[in-house]
Design an enzyme around this catalytic site. Structure first.
Site, PDB file in Angstrom:
ATOM      1  N   ARG A   1    -134.838  46.007  27.250  1.00 50.27           N
ATOM      2  CA  ARG A   1    -136.232  46.001  27.421  1.00 50.27           C
ATOM      3  C   ARG A   1    -136.545  44.398  26.466  1.00 50.27           C
ATOM      4  O   ARG A   1    -137.521  43.876  26.108  1.00 50.27           O
ATOM      5  CB  ARG A   1    -136.969  46.663  26.175  1.00 50.27           C
ATOM      6  CG  ARG A   1    -137.233  48.448  27.090  1.00 50.27           C
ATOM      7  CD  ARG A   1    -137.067  49.140  26.357  1.00 50.27           C
ATOM      8  NE  ARG A   1    -139.283  49.005  26.220  1.00 50.27           N
ATOM      9  CZ  ARG A   1    -139.929  49.248  25.400  1.00 50.27           C
ATOM     10  NH1 ARG A   1    -139.041  48.794  24.451  1.00 50.27           N
ATOM     11  NH2 ARG A   1    -140.499  48.661  25.447  1.00 50.27           N
TER      12      ARG A   1
ATOM     13  N   GLY B   1    -144.438  59.856  29.413  1.00 52.12           N
ATOM     14  CA  GLY B   1    -143.000  59.362  29.452  1.00 52.12           C
ATOM     15  C   GLY B   1    -142.112  59.182  27.634  1.00 52.12           C
ATOM     16  O   GLY B   1    -142.178  59.874  27.458  1.00 52.12           O
TER      17      GLY B   1
ATOM     18  N   TYR C   1    -137.062  54.022  28.724  1.00 52.37           N
ATOM     19  CA  TYR C   1    -136.937  52.861  29.925  1.00 52.37           C
ATOM     20  C   TYR C   1    -135.698  52.080  28.992  1.00 52.37           C
ATOM     21  O   TYR C   1    -135.206  50.778  29.592  1.00 52.37           O
ATOM     22  CB  TYR C   1    -137.778  52.270  29.324  1.00 52.37           C
ATOM     23  CG  TYR C   1    -139.270  52.959  30.333  1.00 52.37           C
ATOM     24  CD1 TYR C   1    -139.332  53.195  31.553  1.00 52.37           C
ATOM     25  CD2 TYR C   1    -140.334  52.887  29.207  1.00 52.37           C
ATOM     26  CE1 TYR C   1    -140.518  54.054  31.930  1.00 52.37           C
ATOM     27  CE2 TYR C   1    -140.654  53.487  29.088  1.00 52.37           C
ATOM     28  CZ  TYR C   1    -141.625  54.267  30.322  1.00 52.37           C
ATOM     29  OH  TYR C   1    -142.792  55.212  30.843  1.00 52.37           O
TER      30      TYR C   1
ATOM     31  N   GLY D   1    -148.538  57.295  29.220  1.00 51.88           N
ATOM     32  CA  GLY D   1    -149.017  55.607  28.447  1.00 51.88           C
ATOM     33  C   GLY D   1    -149.029  55.625  26.672  1.00 51.88           C
ATOM     34  O   GLY D   1    -149.669  54.679  26.411  1.00 51.88           O
TER      35      GLY D   1
ATOM     36  N   GLU E   1    -149.563  62.302  32.270  1.00 50.04           N
ATOM     37  CA  GLU E   1    -148.035  62.156  32.335  1.00 50.04           C
ATOM     38  C   GLU E   1    -147.115  61.428  31.164  1.00 50.04           C
ATOM     39  O   GLU E   1    -147.224  59.835  31.449  1.00 50.04           O
ATOM     40  CB  GLU E   1    -148.391  60.939  33.908  1.00 50.04           C
ATOM     41  CG  GLU E   1    -149.641  61.738  34.780  1.00 50.04           C
ATOM     42  CD  GLU E   1    -149.672  60.665  35.649  1.00 50.04           C
ATOM     43  OE1 GLU E   1    -149.413  59.397  36.051  1.00 50.04           O
ATOM     44  OE2 GLU E   1    -150.136  61.466  36.751  1.00 50.04           O
TER      45      GLU E   1
ATOM     46  N   CYS F   1    -123.829  35.821  30.228  1.00 50.61           N
ATOM     47  CA  CYS F   1    -123.980  34.441  30.725  1.00 50.61           C
ATOM     48  C   CYS F   1    -125.531  34.696  30.544  1.00 50.61           C
ATOM     49  O   CYS F   1    -125.248  33.856  31.768  1.00 50.61           O
ATOM     50  CB  CYS F   1    -123.129  34.415  32.079  1.00 50.61           C
ATOM     51  SG  CYS F   1    -121.600  34.763  31.146  1.00 50.61           S
ATOM     52  N   GLU F   2    -126.009  34.909  29.376  1.00 53.31           N
ATOM     53  CA  GLU F   2    -127.779  34.480  29.505  1.00 53.31           C
ATOM     54  C   GLU F   2    -128.422  34.396  28.059  1.00 53.31           C
ATOM     55  O   GLU F   2    -127.574  35.326  27.206  1.00 53.31           O
ATOM     56  CB  GLU F   2    -128.413  35.365  30.429  1.00 53.31           C
ATOM     57  CG  GLU F   2    -128.332  36.058  31.931  1.00 53.31           C
ATOM     58  CD  GLU F   2    -129.270  35.881  32.654  1.00 53.31           C
ATOM     59  OE1 GLU F   2    -130.485  35.298  33.020  1.00 53.31           O
ATOM     60  OE2 GLU F   2    -129.095  36.555  33.983  1.00 53.31           O
TER      61      GLU F   2
HETATM   62  N1  LLP Z   1    -147.568  57.570  34.561  1.00 54.76           N
HETATM   63  C1  LLP Z   1    -147.745  56.574  35.745  1.00 54.76           C
HETATM   64  C2  LLP Z   1    -148.533  56.575  36.894  1.00 54.76           C
HETATM   65  C3  LLP Z   1    -146.973  55.373  35.062  1.00 54.76           C
HETATM   66  O1  LLP Z   1    -146.658  54.068  35.744  1.00 54.76           O
HETATM   67  C4  LLP Z   1    -146.380  55.358  33.887  1.00 54.76           C
HETATM   68  C5  LLP Z   1    -144.995  54.588  33.945  1.00 54.76           C
HETATM   69  C6  LLP Z   1    -146.223  56.792  33.436  1.00 54.76           C
HETATM   70  C7  LLP Z   1    -147.427  57.350  33.940  1.00 54.76           C
HETATM   71  C8  LLP Z   1    -145.763  56.507  31.592  1.00 54.76           C
HETATM   72  O2  LLP Z   1    -145.772  56.228  30.764  1.00 54.76           O
HETATM   73  P1  LLP Z   1    -145.543  56.147  29.670  1.00 54.76           P
HETATM   74  O3  LLP Z   1    -146.263  57.417  29.112  1.00 54.76           O
HETATM   75  O4  LLP Z   1    -144.017  56.516  29.374  1.00 54.76           O
HETATM   76  O5  LLP Z   1    -145.853  54.617  28.835  1.00 54.76           O
HETATM   77  N2  LLP Z   1    -140.306  50.158  31.244  1.00 54.76           N
HETATM   78  C9  LLP Z   1    -141.557  49.907  30.422  1.00 54.76           C
HETATM   79  C10 LLP Z   1    -142.742  50.579  30.641  1.00 54.76           C
HETATM   80  C11 LLP Z   1    -143.494  51.302  31.988  1.00 54.76           C
HETATM   81  C12 LLP Z   1    -144.214  52.029  32.729  1.00 54.76           C
HETATM   82  C13 LLP Z   1    -144.172  52.381  33.727  1.00 54.76           C
HETATM   83  N3  LLP Z   1    -145.467  53.268  34.229  1.00 54.76           N
HETATM   84  C14 LLP Z   1    -140.981  49.599  29.202  1.00 54.76           C
HETATM   85  O6  LLP Z   1    -139.851  50.070  28.888  1.00 54.76           O
HETATM   86  O7  LLP Z   1    -141.910  49.779  28.658  1.00 54.76           O
END
Ligand code: LLP
Length: 416
Positions: free
Chosen positions: A315, A278, A375, A241, A276, A345-346
């Site tokens: 996004r 990302g 993402y 997150g 975790e 086309c949107e």
């Molecule tokens: N752990 C779990 C259980 C998760 O569901 C997620 C992300 C992460 C870790 C990694 O989160 P991060 O560190 O990347 O914030 N597609 C959306 C984001 C969806 C995130 C889903 N879960 C966007 O483009 O903003």
């Protein structure tokens, strides 16, 4: 700039030591370009503020190219996975099972079986029926599955409603109130599960430490309650997150404070920490480049029409997300207010609305969309029968094509 590995020099955009224009000439557009050293650097930023035995389980969903996972594995990363597809990628990248955690509300039979076969560190359980199924499959394989419970702490991560996960109305996790009973049920009834941890994930794009503090505060109470029940834990998984800067004026999350906040907890309870992340690692490590096709001026609006579209980078369309946009070459341009849009086309197919941006001056103009490493490619599709873009990984002077551009044949290969 949003990232020191992606910068302008003498009027040209560079990724590490390579001019983006040269990459575009060779591989065409639209295209994703990543900086290997940026991935490593961001990963090591996290490593630097956590205890040495913390597991940094890179959230594969944010950018799952196997070459990227390999690169992070070399730096010591584990993996946070949500499907057997992601498990497959982690395995191919050489990540050991002991460094893999499995999250997600809907793990299937095959997901669970594959993960048990690879002997992953733990399943983050999100419902009682899921615990029952993991127990059943583990029993049939004569194995014990290590588990933690993903607790939904009901805190507000102060982020977009699509990516908030830790509120009680979200589908994720087991409610704070039910958690102790679920732990007890597992201990007393599900003999092929071994409880080893507690887990949470409160949302994505979080730029403040406070939501983490709040969630941790709640989990700490639970850890105390579990102790009283004789349930001892070994791991504390705080989820991902961590947000990034999408605008120059954004402020990065205070990593030192974040690290200290979660590390102090681990110190108190003698638990091993799992995170975790990302987006924090991948987000600003990549850009998306498109060619300007047309400049369309109507009585009401200006449209810069480019060859990339919402199928490549969804996004803005999906979350109304802001991405910084510029050109890969600095030229003398008049500033205008324009929408930057794709060919799909949107009306939702846009990268920016009413953006103050330079006007294209000739037929050879390319725009760059920043912060596209997370993402981006992973959420792309073939909508409007558009072949997916290639991905290129730059490291120093080296340029490696890590995913080739799809062809027209690729589009229909599985339909025949
Ligand atoms: N752990 C779990 C259980 C998760 O569901 C997620 C992300 C992460 C870790 C990694 O989160 P991060 O560190 O990347 O914030 N597609 C959306 C984001 C969806 C995130 C889903 N879960 C966007 O483009 O903003």
């Amino acid at each position: 700039m949003l990232n020191s590995f992606i910068y302008y020099k003498d009027g040209n955009l560079f990724v590490e030591n390579v001019k983006v224009e040269d990459i575009v000439k060779e591989y065409g557009t639209p295209i994703y370009i990543y900086s290997a050293n940026s991935f490593k650097n961001r990963f090591n930023n996290i490593k630097g503020v956590l205890p040495a035995d913390a597991l940094i389980a890179y959230s594969i969903k944010s950018n799952s190219n196997v070459n990227i996972i390999k690169l992070l594995k070399e730096e010591g990363a584990g993996a946070d996975i949500v499907s057997r597809g992601e498990l497959y990628r982690a395995k191919l990248a050489g990540i050991d099972g002991s460094k893999i955690v499995f999250s997600g509300v809907g793990k299937s039979y095959d997901d669970i079986k594959d993960a048990l076969e690879y002997d992953i560190l733990m399943f983050n359980i999100e419902s009682l029926p899921e615990a029952e199924l993991i127990n059943k499959i583990a029993s049939s394989m004569n194995k014990k599955a290590r588990v933690s419970i993903r607790v939904n702490p009901d805190v507000d991560a102060d982020t977009h409603h699509h990516i908030t996960t830790g509120k009680k109305e979200n589908k994720f996790g087991i409610s704070y109130e039910d958690a102790v009973n679920v732990y007890k049920y597992i201990r007393d009834n599900l003999k092929n599960l071994e409880i080893i941890g507690i887990d949470t994930h409160i949302g994505s794009s979080i730029l403040k430490v406070n939501p983490y503090k709040e969630a941790i505060g709640k989990l700490v109470n639970l850890i105390e309650d579990l102790k009283k029940e004789g349930i001892k834990l070994e791991y504390f998984d705080i989820g991902g997150g961590l947000g990034i800067r999408y605008r120059e004026e954004d402020k990065d999350i205070d990593m030192k404070e974040w690290g200290k906040t979660i590390t102090d907890l681990v110190g108190t309870y003698n638990l091993k920490l799992i995170v975790e992340p990302g987006r924090y690692i991948s987000g600003n490590s990549g850009i998306f480049v498109s060619k300007v096709l047309y400049m369309k001026k109507t009585a009401h609006k200006n449209f810069i029409i480019v060859d990339g579209a919402m199928n490549d980078l969804v996004r803005p369309a999906f979350y109304d997300a802001y991405h910084k946009i510029d050109y890969i070459t600095i030229k003398d341009r008049k500033n205008i207010i324009a929408d930057v849009v794709g060919p799909i086309c949107e009306s939702g197919d846009y990268f920016a609305k009413e953006r103050n941006i330079g006007e294209p001056v000739d037929d050879n103009e390319y725009i760059v969309i920043f912060s596209a490493g997370a993402y981006g490619y992973v959420m792309s599709s073939n909508y409007n029968s558009r072949p997916k873009s290639p991905e290129v990984l730059v490291e120093g002077d080296s340029v490696k094509l890590v995913k080739r551009r799809e062809t027209l044949e690729d589009l229909i290969r599985d339909e025949l």
